[in-house]
Design a protein around this motif. Structure first.
Motif, PDB file in Angstrom:
ATOM      1  N   GLU A 143      15.484  88.616  34.037  1.00 41.77           N
ATOM      2  CA  GLU A 143      14.874  89.481  35.044  1.00 41.77           C
ATOM      3  C   GLU A 143      13.433  89.811  34.671  1.00 41.77           C
ATOM      4  O   GLU A 143      12.540  89.801  35.494  1.00 41.77           O
ATOM      5  N   ILE A 191      15.087  92.365  40.913  1.00 40.27           N
ATOM      6  CA  ILE A 191      14.088  92.333  39.842  1.00 40.27           C
ATOM      7  C   ILE A 191      13.326  93.651  39.753  1.00 40.27           C
ATOM      8  O   ILE A 191      12.720  93.943  38.744  1.00 40.27           O
ATOM      9  N   SER A 220      18.046  95.541  31.390  1.00 44.15           N
ATOM     10  CA  SER A 220      17.673  94.417  32.247  1.00 44.15           C
ATOM     11  C   SER A 220      17.493  93.181  31.363  1.00 44.15           C
ATOM     12  O   SER A 220      16.913  93.227  30.291  1.00 44.15           O
TER      13      SER A 220
END
Ligand code: C2E
Ligand code: CA
Ligand code: CA
Ligand code: CA
Length: 277
Positions: free
Chosen positions: A22, A11, A18
């Motif tokens: 996330e 993360i 992303s």
């Protein structure tokens, strides 16, 4: 950093694509970290090179994560800004920095200012003046020892900025333009916004000795600030050579690894104790 079952490593891995999941995970972790008080402030001394005294500190937030350890702001400030969580986080930073500065004052150390970084999300919030007024009352900090750092790249409406900055100045606090030289500086605004101090960005300081353009830019910013009656501080000072150049240009306020890295409050106190001996 180790990977654990909860995928905490992933993360924090900045990736341009992303996934929403996330983002959401990180957002929820920040929320939880605020509740469970996992954030901590480090303070980097600002030095008057004429006296060698610590004249202030800059408060810099870190996330003391239970499994990842100390997480730098670059890993979570952008998401905090995107999600609006920077507003409660920023308020915590402001309050904590003021409380700490006041503790040092009440322990009898020589007066120092504390500088706090502000994000545009906090700035555009109508509540900023109200929040700061409350924090000043609660903590009894002398407003002249609180400085807010804003950047040129902060996107804000000029009329709103003039009004908010004007009201902040009425409260008696100081305003500094951080990372000066990296954004679009409209010099006209320096006067209009009644800016107290400019902080020369570390990217210029870094190459002072190797890039004559950067040396010229730094010298020009210092001269301009002096002409306008604005204080100037240089950040990112790492070497004696950089320091000597800045001093030769009459910039006597500096911050950087040459003197001190950002330090936890207890270590700042040890430094202050030494200067009192
Ligand atoms: P910034 O405001 O420009 O802060 C200066 C950064 O330079 C800090 O990184 C500091 O540790 C680092 N630094 C100081 N001296 C030197 C030096 O001599 N050499 C080098 N190479 N670096 C030096 P840090 O603590 O990782 O913070 C990064 C950025 O995160 C800050 O940049 C600021 O934009 C943001 N930030 C930190 N705390 C807060 C906060 O409470 N609120 C907001 N909105 N942003 C924050
Ligand atoms: Ca700053
Ligand atoms: Ca800066
Ligand atoms: Ca910066």
């Amino acid at each position: 950093m180790k990977e654990d079952g909860k995928n905490n490593y992933n993360i924090f891995k900045p990736s341009p694509n992303s996934s929403g999941i996330e983002q959401l995970t990180l957002e929820n972790s920040i929320r939880k970290a605020l509740r469970e008080e996992e954030f901590v402030l480090y303070y980097q001394p600002q030095i008057d090179t004429l006296t060698g005294n610590i004249i202030g500190t800059e408060a810099l937030v870190r996330w003391n994560h239970p499994t990842l350890g100390l997480v730098p702001p670059a890993k979570f400030i952008p998401i905090a800004e995107e999600t609006g969580l920077i507003v409660p986080l920023g308020e915590w930073v402001l309050r904590t920095a003021c409380i700490q500065n006041q503790i040092w004052k009440e322990k009898g150390y020589p007066p120092m200012s504390v500088s706090v970084n502000l994000s545009s999300r906090q700035f555009s919030k109508q509540n900023l003046v109200k929040t700061i007024t409350e924090i000043l009352h609660e903590t009894h900090i002398d407003p002249q020892y609180l400085e807010l750092e804003i950047t040129e790249s902060m996107t804000m409406n000029v009329e709103v900025a003039i009004e908010v900055l004007g009201r902040l100045k009425e409260l008696g606090i100081q305003i500094c333009i951080d990372d000066f030289g990296t954004g679009y500086s409209n010099l006209y605004y320096l006067k209009l916004f009644s800016i107290d101090r400019l902080k020369i960005d570390q990217s210029f300081v870094r190459d002072i000795m190797t890039d004559s353009n950067d040396a010229d830019i730094v010298a020009t910013i210092i001269a301009m600030a002096h002409n306008l009656g604005i204080d100037v501080i240089a950040e990112g000072v790492e070497t004696k050579e950089q320091l000597d150049f800045l001093r030769s240009q009459n910039c006597h306020e500096v911050q950087g690894f040459y003197y001190h890295r950002p330090l936890p409050a207890e270590q700042i106190e040890q430094l202050l104790m030494k200067t009192m001996e």
